[in-house]
Design a protein around this motif. Structure first.
Motif, short mmCIF file in Angstrom:
data_model
loop_
_atom_site.label_atom_id
_atom_site.label_comp_id
_atom_site.label_asym_id
_atom_site.label_seq_id
_atom_site.Cartn_x
_atom_site.Cartn_y
_atom_site.Cartn_z
N ARG A 160 -9.67 11.43 -10.21
CA ARG A 160 -10.39 10.15 -10.60
C ARG A 160 -10.64 9.97 -12.17
N ASN A 217 -10.41 -6.95 -4.56
CA ASN A 217 -11.67 -6.29 -5.22
C ASN A 217 -12.35 -8.11 -5.83
N LYS A 247 -8.87 1.21 -11.24
CA LYS A 247 -9.86 1.76 -10.24
C LYS A 247 -10.05 1.12 -9.06
N HIS A 248 -10.11 -0.26 -8.88
CA HIS A 248 -10.14 -0.93 -7.60
C HIS A 248 -9.17 -0.45 -6.49
N ARG A 249 -7.70 0.18 -7.25
CA ARG A 249 -6.92 -0.14 -6.45
C ARG A 249 -6.15 1.83 -6.56
N GLU A 265 -9.35 -5.51 -0.65
CA GLU A 265 -9.55 -4.16 -1.49
C GLU A 265 -8.45 -4.88 -2.38
N HIS A 315 -7.70 4.82 -4.06
CA HIS A 315 -8.93 5.74 -3.35
C HIS A 315 -8.44 7.04 -3.00
N LYS A 339 1.08 -1.13 0.06
CA LYS A 339 0.14 0.09 -0.03
C LYS A 339 1.06 1.07 0.38
N PHE A 373 -8.99 10.66 -1.50
CA PHE A 373 -9.76 11.24 0.20
C PHE A 373 -8.93 12.73 0.45
N GLN A 381 -15.63 -4.31 6.58
CA GLN A 381 -15.16 -2.62 7.35
C GLN A 381 -15.31 -2.53 8.99
#
Length: 309
Positions: free
Chosen positions: A116, A170, A128-130, A167, A132, A91, A134, A181
């Protein structure tokens, strides 16, 4: 003109010695204001954070919302090859992702939207799923606890890190992921933190707590990868005396802020937060302005720090 690969290889070469630039600058009376102590009574920290630092960057992002102003910084994978050799479930926390090009300092809503869009537009890669994005004003509020909560930091590595794996893969359904979660308090920390032209946009007085936040979300043994403006970089020398807002701190005409680092300052900041120094040096690159034909001497600080195991 060489190939793109040749250009990237040349990008990191030592085109000149930093000591040569330092000697020239310190002997030039017209540049003496860069070296003298900052004595003005009105400091940038006396202004409210939103008015002095946040709003100019927000306006900056709005002006450059198309993303054309920024180039993808592919050289970072050459500069930090650890990012290529990390495991499948590693990560990476990119602090200040901007519009996705890794150059902007403080996350703003407009920049996140563009990041994004750029990730969604990548062809041939299922990423996309990797990714995030914020919002987090880390210089004021710190990072969210779901990255690495206090309890899990104390018990690491006993706690299994299954939520992060789900995550990345996926493979879980929305209901299964929601259940996980709810059962787990955080993702168990990150393997890498990147600070790429980000820390220089933070007021100097706020840098120590920012770096403390970075080490707190790293797993033991994790790496922080740093690149930012170096002392006597070409852009620093262009600032007039009235643009100083602190020692080696300047404000641009659009109100955005920039700090220029010496190696000693970087070392003091990161070792003071508990990091171990792995690499620390000036990166001195000479390029040519295509419009004017003039040589430009760029100075950046390159560093790698590790969280103790």
């Amino acid at each position: 003109m060489g190939s793109e690969e040749e250009k990237e290889a040349e990008y990191h070469s030592k085109d000149f010695e930093w000591e040569e630039v330092r000697e020239e600058v310190e002997k030039d009376p017209s540049l003496s204001h860069h070296s003298i102590p900052f004595t003005t009574a009105t400091s940038s920290t006396s202004n409210s954070y939103d008015d002095f630092f946040s709003e100019p960057w927000k306006s900056f992002h709005k002006r450059h919302s198309s993303g054309r102003f920024f180039k993808e910084r592919r050289y970072l994978l050459k500069e930090f090859p650890e990012l290529l050799s990390c495991g499948d479930f590693s990560k990476v926390l990119e602090v200040g992702c901007g519009n996705g090009s890794t150059v902007l300092p403080i996350l703003r809503t407009k920049a996140l939207e563009k990041a994004r869009e750029m990730v969604d537009a990548v062809l041939g890669l299922s990423i996309k799923h990797r990714f995030h994005a914020f919002f987090c004003d880390f210089s004021v509020n710190g990072f969210p606890s779901w990255l690495f909560c206090d309890a899990c930091q104390k018990t690491y590595p006993k706690r299994p890190d299954c939520l992060a794996d789900v995550e990345v893969n996926n493979e879980a359904s929305p209901s299964e992921l929601s259940s996980l979660q709810g059962a787990m308090c955080c993702i168990g920390g990150v393997d890498f933190v990147t600070l790429i032209f980000t820390l220089s946009a933070v007021p100097f007085q706020r840098m120590p707590p920012v770096i403390t936040e970075c080490i707190s979300v790293l797993k033991p043994g994790g790496l922080l990868l740093f690149r930012d403006y170096g002392l006597y970089d070409m852009t620093m020398l262009r600032f007039q005396p009235n643009k100083r807002v602190g020692f080696r701190e300047y404000v641009r005409s659009d109100g955005t802020h920039s700090y220029f680092f010496s190696l000693d300052t970087v070392r003091e900041l990161f070792l003071g937060a508990g990091f171990i120094e792995l690499e620390l040096e000036y990166c001195c690159v000479k390029s040519v302005n295509r419009r004017s034909g003039k040589d430009m001497r760029r100075v950046w600080v390159h560093a790698k720090f590790q969280k103790p195991i």
